[in-house]
Design an enzyme around this catalytic site. Sequence first.
Site, PDB file in Angstrom:
ATOM      1  CG  HIS A 185       1.520 -53.160-123.063  1.00 43.19           C
ATOM      2  ND1 HIS A 185       2.306 -54.194-123.882  1.00 43.19           N
ATOM      3  CD2 HIS A 185       0.203 -53.667-123.481  1.00 43.19           C
ATOM      4  CE1 HIS A 185       1.737 -54.761-124.665  1.00 43.19           C
ATOM      5  NE2 HIS A 185       0.367 -54.703-124.596  1.00 43.19           N
TER       6      HIS A 185
ATOM      7  CG  ASP B 200      -7.706 -53.979-121.578  1.00 37.71           C
ATOM      8  OD1 ASP B 200      -6.854 -54.549-121.365  1.00 37.71           O
ATOM      9  OD2 ASP B 200      -8.553 -54.341-122.321  1.00 37.71           O
TER      10      ASP B 200
HETATM   11  C1  SDX Z   1      -3.504 -56.257-122.078  1.00 41.58           C
HETATM   12  O1  SDX Z   1       0.820 -58.380-123.575  1.00 41.58           O
HETATM   13  C2  SDX Z   1      -0.196 -58.002-124.130  1.00 41.58           C
HETATM   14  O2  SDX Z   1       0.149 -57.558-125.332  1.00 41.58           O
HETATM   15  C3  SDX Z   1      -1.557 -57.611-123.465  1.00 41.58           C
HETATM   16  C4  SDX Z   1      -2.521 -57.123-124.372  1.00 41.58           C
HETATM   17  C5  SDX Z   1      -3.100 -57.513-125.607  1.00 41.58           C
HETATM   18  O3  SDX Z   1      -3.524 -57.098-126.611  1.00 41.58           O
HETATM   19  O4  SDX Z   1      -3.191 -58.994-125.600  1.00 41.58           O
HETATM   20  O5  SDX Z   1      -2.115 -55.587-124.833  1.00 41.58           O
HETATM   21  C6  SDX Z   1      -3.916 -56.648-123.524  1.00 41.58           C
HETATM   22  O6  SDX Z   1      -3.446 -57.232-121.200  1.00 41.58           O
HETATM   23  C7  SDX Z   1      -3.341 -54.861-121.724  1.00 41.58           C
HETATM   24  C8  SDX Z   1      -2.917 -54.822-120.023  1.00 41.58           C
HETATM   25  C9  SDX Z   1      -4.158 -54.600-119.539  1.00 41.58           C
HETATM   26  N1  SDX Z   1      -3.793 -54.702-118.166  1.00 41.58           N
HETATM   27  C10 SDX Z   1      -3.924 -53.525-117.154  1.00 41.58           C
HETATM   28  O7  SDX Z   1      -4.154 -52.366-117.629  1.00 41.58           O
HETATM   29  C11 SDX Z   1      -3.563 -53.693-115.742  1.00 41.58           C
HETATM   30  C12 SDX Z   1      -2.627 -52.719-115.084  1.00 41.58           C
HETATM   31  N2  SDX Z   1      -1.246 -52.813-115.923  1.00 41.58           N
HETATM   32  C13 SDX Z   1      -0.148 -53.324-115.219  1.00 41.58           C
HETATM   33  O8  SDX Z   1      -0.491 -54.341-114.201  1.00 41.58           O
HETATM   34  C14 SDX Z   1       0.982 -53.928-115.964  1.00 41.58           C
HETATM   35  O9  SDX Z   1       1.334 -52.609-116.598  1.00 41.58           O
HETATM   36  C15 SDX Z   1       1.019 -54.778-117.073  1.00 41.58           C
HETATM   37  C16 SDX Z   1       0.444 -56.252-116.457  1.00 41.58           C
HETATM   38  C17 SDX Z   1       0.200 -54.558-118.189  1.00 41.58           C
HETATM   39  C18 SDX Z   1       2.671 -55.202-117.532  1.00 41.58           C
HETATM   40  O10 SDX Z   1       3.028 -55.812-116.529  1.00 41.58           O
HETATM   41  P1  SDX Z   1       4.858 -55.723-116.487  1.00 41.58           P
HETATM   42  O11 SDX Z   1       5.355 -55.603-117.840  1.00 41.58           O
HETATM   43  O12 SDX Z   1       5.027 -57.201-115.777  1.00 41.58           O
HETATM   44  O13 SDX Z   1       5.278 -54.523-115.559  1.00 41.58           O
HETATM   45  P2  SDX Z   1       5.433 -54.585-114.043  1.00 41.58           P
HETATM   46  O14 SDX Z   1       4.222 -54.965-113.169  1.00 41.58           O
HETATM   47  O15 SDX Z   1       6.605 -55.295-113.658  1.00 41.58           O
HETATM   48  O16 SDX Z   1       5.734 -52.952-113.683  1.00 41.58           O
HETATM   49  C19 SDX Z   1       7.000 -52.358-114.027  1.00 41.58           C
HETATM   50  C20 SDX Z   1       7.010 -51.126-113.112  1.00 41.58           C
HETATM   51  C21 SDX Z   1       6.453 -51.539-111.736  1.00 41.58           C
HETATM   52  O17 SDX Z   1       7.129 -50.674-110.845  1.00 41.58           O
HETATM   53  P3  SDX Z   1       8.591 -51.100-109.838  1.00 41.58           P
HETATM   54  O18 SDX Z   1       8.284 -52.130-109.072  1.00 41.58           O
HETATM   55  O19 SDX Z   1       9.679 -51.547-110.890  1.00 41.58           O
HETATM   56  O20 SDX Z   1       8.953 -49.746-109.016  1.00 41.58           O
HETATM   57  O21 SDX Z   1       6.057 -50.208-113.558  1.00 41.58           O
HETATM   58  C22 SDX Z   1       5.128 -50.117-112.694  1.00 41.58           C
HETATM   59  C23 SDX Z   1       5.226 -51.309-111.677  1.00 41.58           C
HETATM   60  O22 SDX Z   1       4.763 -50.804-110.264  1.00 41.58           O
HETATM   61  N3  SDX Z   1       3.719 -50.088-113.244  1.00 41.58           N
HETATM   62  C24 SDX Z   1       2.665 -49.513-113.038  1.00 41.58           C
HETATM   63  C25 SDX Z   1       1.612 -49.781-113.843  1.00 41.58           C
HETATM   64  N4  SDX Z   1       2.375 -50.738-114.724  1.00 41.58           N
HETATM   65  C26 SDX Z   1       3.390 -50.868-114.411  1.00 41.58           C
HETATM   66  N5  SDX Z   1       2.498 -48.639-111.909  1.00 41.58           N
HETATM   67  C27 SDX Z   1       0.957 -48.193-111.765  1.00 41.58           C
HETATM   68  N6  SDX Z   1       0.007 -48.412-112.667  1.00 41.58           N
HETATM   69  C28 SDX Z   1       0.338 -49.287-113.777  1.00 41.58           C
HETATM   70  N7  SDX Z   1      -0.715 -49.748-114.599  1.00 41.58           N
END
Ligand code: SDX
Length: 379
Positions: free
Chosen positions: A261, A315
């Site tokens: 998140h 989720d």
């Molecule tokens: C919702 O914003 C909100 O409030 C949203 C929400 C709401 O109520 O409206 O809470 C609802 O959308 C929840 C999120 C649902 N999405 C997912 O579950 C999809 C999987 N999650 C990721 O795509 C991610 O965690 C996000 C999209 C939720 C957040 O993205 P960010 O803040 O841009 O984080 P990032 O992608 O830049 O990740 C930072 C690091 C990365 O590693 P590095 O490239 O720095 O080495 O953390 C890692 C990412 O690879 N990472 C993950 C991960 N989430 C972040 N690695 C593996 N699995 C994951 N789920």
Amino acid sequence: MSADAYKPGLEGVPATQSSISFVDGKQGILEYRGISIEELAAKSNFLETAYLLIWGVLPTQEELDEFEHEIRFHRRIKYRIRDMMKCFPESGHPMDALQASAAALGLFYSRRDLENPAYIRAAVVRLLAKIPTMVAAFQLMRKGNDPVQPRDDLGYADNCLYMLSEQKPDPLAARIFDVCLTLHAEHTINASTFSAMVTASTLTDPYAIIASAVGTLGGPLHGGANEEVIAMLEEIGSVENVRPFLQQRLQSKAKIMGFGHRVYKVKDPRAIILQGLAEQLFEKFGRDQYYDIAVELENVVAEELGHRGIYPNVDYYSGLVYRKLGIPTDLFTPVFAIARVAGWLAHWKEQIEQNRIFRPTQIYTGQHNVAYTPMAERL
Ligand code: SDX
């Protein structure tokens, strides 16, 4: 902002000032108008919570009864919108049908009168009333059935669940569904709410605004993740396969759906409540075969990624709850939309009271003074 300070995705950039909700990502705190999500989940219901979010105060019993009565009166959708939906391909995703149908409402109510509180209230009532019916109508029509009509003897959440699951809900199931709507109603400036605010800032009509937000919510990185989580658990298939699956995902740098998140660096407080709701349902209606896989995956992800603040988000467990409630998988994200309409409307109302059109800047990385190359000289 200097190029060095720039972070993609507007990370850390305040988009507005708001009093609607508050999140502390380190402590795992979520409040709607200052009331904790735990208290609202335990003591309130979705319609009362929607009223609180939109008008900023808890309604009196008389105000809540009037609000529910108005919504009950507006639940049916126009035949012309239903006829339009009959032309949609059965294979289409319900989120696309919802986005088109929400925008179509603007064809019937396009007059804008944003200074008039009665216009605001009418739009709030219509959208809260009609969004669930539109989701259900498309679902039933693509199965060749006549859309089920909302029942006057059921409350808001019971009726949503009845229309989505096509069966009169058990009281515990209906209460749990109502709590799910409250949990998904609002969450500060997430992507779909930001989309709603940007659209609202041009002073367009509320139906176009909700259509923008629905389109944004549907993506797998946002509200679409709940559907992806179930597909992931099905792919894992067994508790024994959790570790090998995770290792493969981490090696390929693929995201684990339902985890991580932008704000929460601990387990999402909503995921904690949803996991409890899942266990209540399993106790009464039987365990879901994927629940043990989900719990094992949560434990293993905590070992591998917990130190980086990657924990279950809203989720992760919601899909297991919706499955047990008899809701089809491709309606999971529309259910999220049914709830989040309350938050989108609250931010719309707050935005137009202090409006200035959103027009951010950029850090230009292109060239200057480039000569135009005639076609004959292009390679
Ligand atoms: C919702 O914003 C909100 O409030 C949203 C929400 C709401 O109520 O409206 O809470 C609802 O959308 C929840 C999120 C649902 N999405 C997912 O579950 C999809 C999987 N999650 C990721 O795509 C991610 O965690 C996000 C999209 C939720 C957040 O993205 P960010 O803040 O841009 O984080 P990032 O992608 O830049 O990740 C930072 C690091 C990365 O590693 P590095 O490239 O720095 O080495 O953390 C890692 C990412 O690879 N990472 C993950 C991960 N989430 C972040 N690695 C593996 N699995 C994951 N789920």
